[in-house]
Structure formats: structure tokens, C-alpha cells
Design a protein around this motif. Sequence first.
Motif, PDB file in Angstrom:
ATOM      1  N   CYS A   1       0.829  -1.217   0.000  1.00 22.27           N
ATOM      2  CA  CYS A   1       0.000   0.000   0.000  1.00 22.27           C
ATOM      3  C   CYS A   1       0.862   1.266   0.000  1.00 22.27           C
ATOM      4  O   CYS A   1       0.550   2.245  -0.684  1.00 22.27           O
ATOM      5  CB  CYS A   1      -0.920   0.026   1.216  1.00 22.27           C
TER       6      CYS A   1
ATOM      7  N   HIS B   1       0.678   4.919  -1.578  1.00 20.21           N
ATOM      8  CA  HIS B   1       0.053   5.883  -0.656  1.00 20.21           C
ATOM      9  C   HIS B   1       1.040   6.710   0.169  1.00 20.21           C
ATOM     10  O   HIS B   1       0.629   7.613   0.879  1.00 20.21           O
ATOM     11  CB  HIS B   1      -0.919   5.160   0.286  1.00 20.21           C
TER      12      HIS B   1
ATOM     13  N   LYS C   1     -16.698   3.895  -2.487  1.00 19.41           N
ATOM     14  CA  LYS C   1     -16.423   4.809  -1.376  1.00 19.41           C
ATOM     15  C   LYS C   1     -17.739   5.134  -0.654  1.00 19.41           C
ATOM     16  O   LYS C   1     -18.821   4.922  -1.211  1.00 19.41           O
ATOM     17  CB  LYS C   1     -15.786   6.091  -1.908  1.00 19.41           C
TER      18      LYS C   1
ATOM     19  N   PHE D   1     -16.929   5.094  -7.148  1.00 19.23           N
ATOM     20  CA  PHE D   1     -16.022   3.951  -7.160  1.00 19.23           C
ATOM     21  C   PHE D   1     -14.592   4.421  -7.395  1.00 19.23           C
ATOM     22  O   PHE D   1     -14.376   5.388  -8.140  1.00 19.23           O
ATOM     23  CB  PHE D   1     -16.427   2.956  -8.252  1.00 19.23           C
TER      24      PHE D   1
HETATM   25  C1  HEC Z   1      -0.945   0.930  -7.372  1.00 20.06           C
HETATM   26  C2  HEC Z   1      -1.158   2.002  -6.409  1.00 20.06           C
HETATM   27  C3  HEC Z   1      -1.973   1.689  -5.184  1.00 20.06           C
HETATM   28  C4  HEC Z   1      -1.803   0.646  -4.297  1.00 20.06           C
HETATM   29  C5  HEC Z   1      -0.788  -0.483  -4.349  1.00 20.06           C
HETATM   30  C6  HEC Z   1      -2.788   0.839  -3.274  1.00 20.06           C
HETATM   31  N1  HEC Z   1      -3.536   1.938  -3.524  1.00 20.06           N
HETATM   32 FE1  HEC Z   1      -5.142   2.561  -2.455  1.00 20.06          FE
HETATM   33  N2  HEC Z   1      -5.494   4.026  -3.801  1.00 20.06           N
HETATM   34  C7  HEC Z   1      -4.716   4.315  -4.918  1.00 20.06           C
HETATM   35  C8  HEC Z   1      -5.340   5.381  -5.664  1.00 20.06           C
HETATM   36  C9  HEC Z   1      -4.814   5.985  -6.955  1.00 20.06           C
HETATM   37  C10 HEC Z   1      -6.511   5.740  -4.962  1.00 20.06           C
HETATM   38  C11 HEC Z   1      -7.531   6.810  -5.365  1.00 20.06           C
HETATM   39  C12 HEC Z   1      -8.496   6.164  -6.323  1.00 20.06           C
HETATM   40  C13 HEC Z   1      -9.670   7.000  -6.685  1.00 20.06           C
HETATM   41  O1  HEC Z   1     -10.095   7.840  -5.874  1.00 20.06           O
HETATM   42  O2  HEC Z   1     -10.213   6.804  -7.784  1.00 20.06           O
HETATM   43  C14 HEC Z   1      -6.578   4.871  -3.800  1.00 20.06           C
HETATM   44  C15 HEC Z   1      -7.614   4.898  -2.858  1.00 20.06           C
HETATM   45  C16 HEC Z   1      -7.650   4.138  -1.704  1.00 20.06           C
HETATM   46  C17 HEC Z   1      -8.652   4.264  -0.657  1.00 20.06           C
HETATM   47  C18 HEC Z   1      -9.804   5.246  -0.651  1.00 20.06           C
HETATM   48  C19 HEC Z   1      -9.453   6.404   0.202  1.00 20.06           C
HETATM   49  C20 HEC Z   1     -10.282   7.639  -0.025  1.00 20.06           C
HETATM   50  O3  HEC Z   1     -10.158   8.566   0.792  1.00 20.06           O
HETATM   51  O4  HEC Z   1     -11.011   7.705  -1.026  1.00 20.06           O
HETATM   52  C21 HEC Z   1      -8.323   3.358   0.320  1.00 20.06           C
HETATM   53  C22 HEC Z   1      -9.046   3.118   1.625  1.00 20.06           C
HETATM   54  C23 HEC Z   1      -7.141   2.654  -0.131  1.00 20.06           C
HETATM   55  N3  HEC Z   1      -6.765   3.155  -1.351  1.00 20.06           N
HETATM   56  C24 HEC Z   1      -6.519   1.667   0.585  1.00 20.06           C
HETATM   57  C25 HEC Z   1      -5.442   0.931   0.111  1.00 20.06           C
HETATM   58  C26 HEC Z   1      -4.862  -0.180   0.829  1.00 20.06           C
HETATM   59  C27 HEC Z   1      -5.306  -0.685   2.179  1.00 20.06           C
HETATM   60  C28 HEC Z   1      -3.853  -0.652   0.041  1.00 20.06           C
HETATM   61  C29 HEC Z   1      -2.984  -1.864   0.284  1.00 20.06           C
HETATM   62  C30 HEC Z   1      -3.657  -3.111   0.641  1.00 20.06           C
HETATM   63  C31 HEC Z   1      -3.816   0.171  -1.160  1.00 20.06           C
HETATM   64  N4  HEC Z   1      -4.775   1.127  -1.068  1.00 20.06           N
HETATM   65  C32 HEC Z   1      -2.917  -0.009  -2.185  1.00 20.06           C
HETATM   66  C33 HEC Z   1      -3.566   3.646  -5.302  1.00 20.06           C
HETATM   67  C34 HEC Z   1      -3.072   2.489  -4.691  1.00 20.06           C
END
Ligand code: HEC
Length: 296
Positions: A201, A205, A260, A265
Motif C-alpha cells: 500500500c 500511498h 467509497k 467507485f
Molecule cells: C498501485 C497504487 C496503489 C496501491 C498499491 C494501493 N492503492 Fe489505495 N489508492 C490508490 C489510488 C490511486 C486511490 C484513489 C483512487 C480514486 O479515488 O479513484 C486509492 C484509494 C484508496 C482508498 C480510498 C481512500 C479515499 O479517501 O477515497 C483506500 C481506503 C485505499 N486506497 C486503501 C489501500 C490499501 C489498504 C492498500 C494496500 C492493501 C492500497 N490502497 C494499495 C492507489 C493504490
Amino acid sequence: MLFGRYFLFLTVFVGLIVYLALPYMWTSSQERSFETIKGDPERGKYVIRVAGCVACHTDSKNGGKFLAGGYKMQTPFGVFITPNITPDKTSGIGGWDLKTFSKALTQGISPEGSHYFPSFPYNAYSKMTTQDVADLKAYLDSVTPVKTQVVDHDLTFPFNQRRGLTLWKWLYFDESPLKGNSNKSEAWNRGAYIVNGPGHCGECHTPRTLFGGLETSNHLSGVSKSFAREKIPNITNAPETGIGKWSESDLSFLLQVGMKPDGDFVSGSMGLYVREGTGMLTPADRKAIITYLLDN
Ligand code: HEC
Ligand code: HEC
């Protein structure tokens, strides 16, 4: 004056020698032993979902075959094109033994001994247990081999130089094992493992420095514009800026189907990871991730 010129010459000369020697100047601090380990393909079939390998190594948008690579990652350094990781002997990773595979996945070192670019998130995978690595390998050995054209990345100089990655590794690569926390529950520890290990993650992030190292003091705090030009939200438990006010079921829903709390989505790389990864996790693992995220 004369000394100045010699000095310049000497610096360039020494620089060149170091540069040429760089690929061989990396030794890992972590040696793994596989003697007593036996990989289980059934477990590996699950590990590959936790680790999101399918999202990057399948060009699903263009109808690419399962794990045959070709997925393009746009960055300011150029375009990375993921390799074929099916067991095809020539274009895939057929014929690699477990040790070679583990070195690639957990140390970022290729069978030829050169460095992989950190766009392959081996920094996080270095935290994976040896059992998970072996299970993953056993599963990869069992998938259908696909022959593909081998294509190189399209990167701009000097970012196409793998030698320079020794320096990157010295600065940023942290392959020390995860430390468990005995004051926390089993679920919390499992969540910490998934988030910081296979789930990688933080690779998306957590903000990065100019040269692509993770700002560990800002763990999971989000990125206004990532290398892939995405806005990545803060997923710390901060109530206003992060996900501190999300309920467990909000988070569970997000990991399972990508929705969300406001009904939108997730899209982009998270959309892909949910579809090809977190959406297939067991309820217990989803709960583990959430337990860790809300209490860390
Ligand atoms: C390849 C890159 C990537 C990885 C790996 C990734 N994320 Fe994300 N994540 C994103 C992106 C880009 C968004 C925003 C997507 C959107 O809003 O359309 C997001 C959005 C989120 C959100 C929504 C938060 C919000 O405020 O809207 C959560 C919760 C989240 N991720 C949790 C995780 C967790 C837990 C992991 C690991 C298990 C993870 N992500 C791994 C790229 C990633
Ligand atoms: C964020 C995208 C991404 C994810 C997730 C990812 N990879 Fe990769 N992988 C890459 C890229 C990019 C490369 C090429 C790196 C290079 O050329 O230096 C790569 C290279 C590799 C290689 C080396 C192949 C070769 O022919 O040398 C292997 C093996 C591999 N990945 C396996 C995996 C496995 C197993 C997983 C899941 C645990 C995984 N990858 C997850 C992007 C990814």
C-alpha cells in the motif's frame, strides 16, 4: 591551476570506475534459506491476489493474457512495460528456480545480477515471508505459459541506466524484516504484514522524495500527484485528512468492490488493484487490514 585540472580528471576517472563497478557492489543483508520450505500452489493462488501481481503483469485493458505482461506504467522517467511472468522458457520466467525468483522479488536483483527498477515494488515484497514467496513461485509454475515478444522499457537517459540503481538502493532500499508487535492483536499484526509487505500500500500511498525514495515519516499520508500523475488519498487514521472517520464496513466495502462511502467507485491503479487483488481477499484478511489502518 594544474592541480585543479588533475583533480577534475581524477574525479571523472574515479567516477567512471565506480560507475562501471556499481552493478556488482550490492550485497543483500538478508539471506533466505529454502531448504525446509515447500511451496503450495493453492496458497500461492491466493498470495498473488494479496500482492496485486496480476494488476501489473496482465495487460487487461488491451486483452492481454494472464500474467503475460505488457501493462504500461507512465512515469516522468518514461514508460515501464511489465515483463511476462508466466512459465514460458524464453519470454517468461520458466526455468527460474525458487532462489532466483526470491532474489528478484525480495532484493530486486535479476538472474544476470543487475538491478530491477523500483517500479517493481520489491521494496515492499522484501517483507514477504519465505513461505509466501515459495507458495507464489509454486503457483506461478502452474499457470499456462504464454509466449510473447520481449519489449524493453521506453525510458529517458539517465533513468534507463540500471547501474545507477545501486545508488538508489543504498539510499532507499530497506529490506529489514518487519517487526511484529506483541502488544497488538493477531489481526493487527496480520494487517501490518499485508499493508507493509505483499499489499505494498505504501508504494502508492506514501509520498516520495525527488529521487523516488519513500518518505517513511509520512507513511500512508497520500500524494497530491504521484509519478503516474494520480491523486492518492491519505489512508492514515487522521479523522479529517485520512480515513479516521470511516467505519469498518465502509473500508471493507472499498477493499471488496471499490465503492467509497459517497457512492463513487475508485478508479485508476486502485480500481485495478481492487478488481485483480483486494476484491478477492478473505473477510478475515480484509478485517486485518482495516484493524491495522484504523490503529497505527
Ligand atoms: C498501485 C497504487 C496503489 C496501491 C498499491 C494501493 N492503492 Fe489505495 N489508492 C490508490 C489510488 C490511486 C486511490 C484513489 C483512487 C480514486 O479515488 O479513484 C486509492 C484509494 C484508496 C482508498 C480510498 C481512500 C479515499 O479517501 O477515497 C483506500 C481506503 C485505499 N486506497 C486503501 C489501500 C490499501 C489498504 C492498500 C494496500 C492493501 C492500497 N490502497 C494499495 C492507489 C493504490
Ligand atoms: C506496480 C506494478 C508491479 C507489481 C504490483 C508487480 N510487478 Fe513485477 N515487475 C514490474 C515491473 C515494472 C518490472 C520490470 C522491472 C525492471 O525491468 O527493472 C517487474 C519485474 C518482475 C519480474 C522480473 C521478470 C524478468 O523477466 O526479469 C518478476 C519475476 C516479477 N516482476 C514478479 C512479480 C510478482 C510475483 C509480483 C507480485 C508479488 C509482482 N511482480 C508485482 C511491475 C510490477
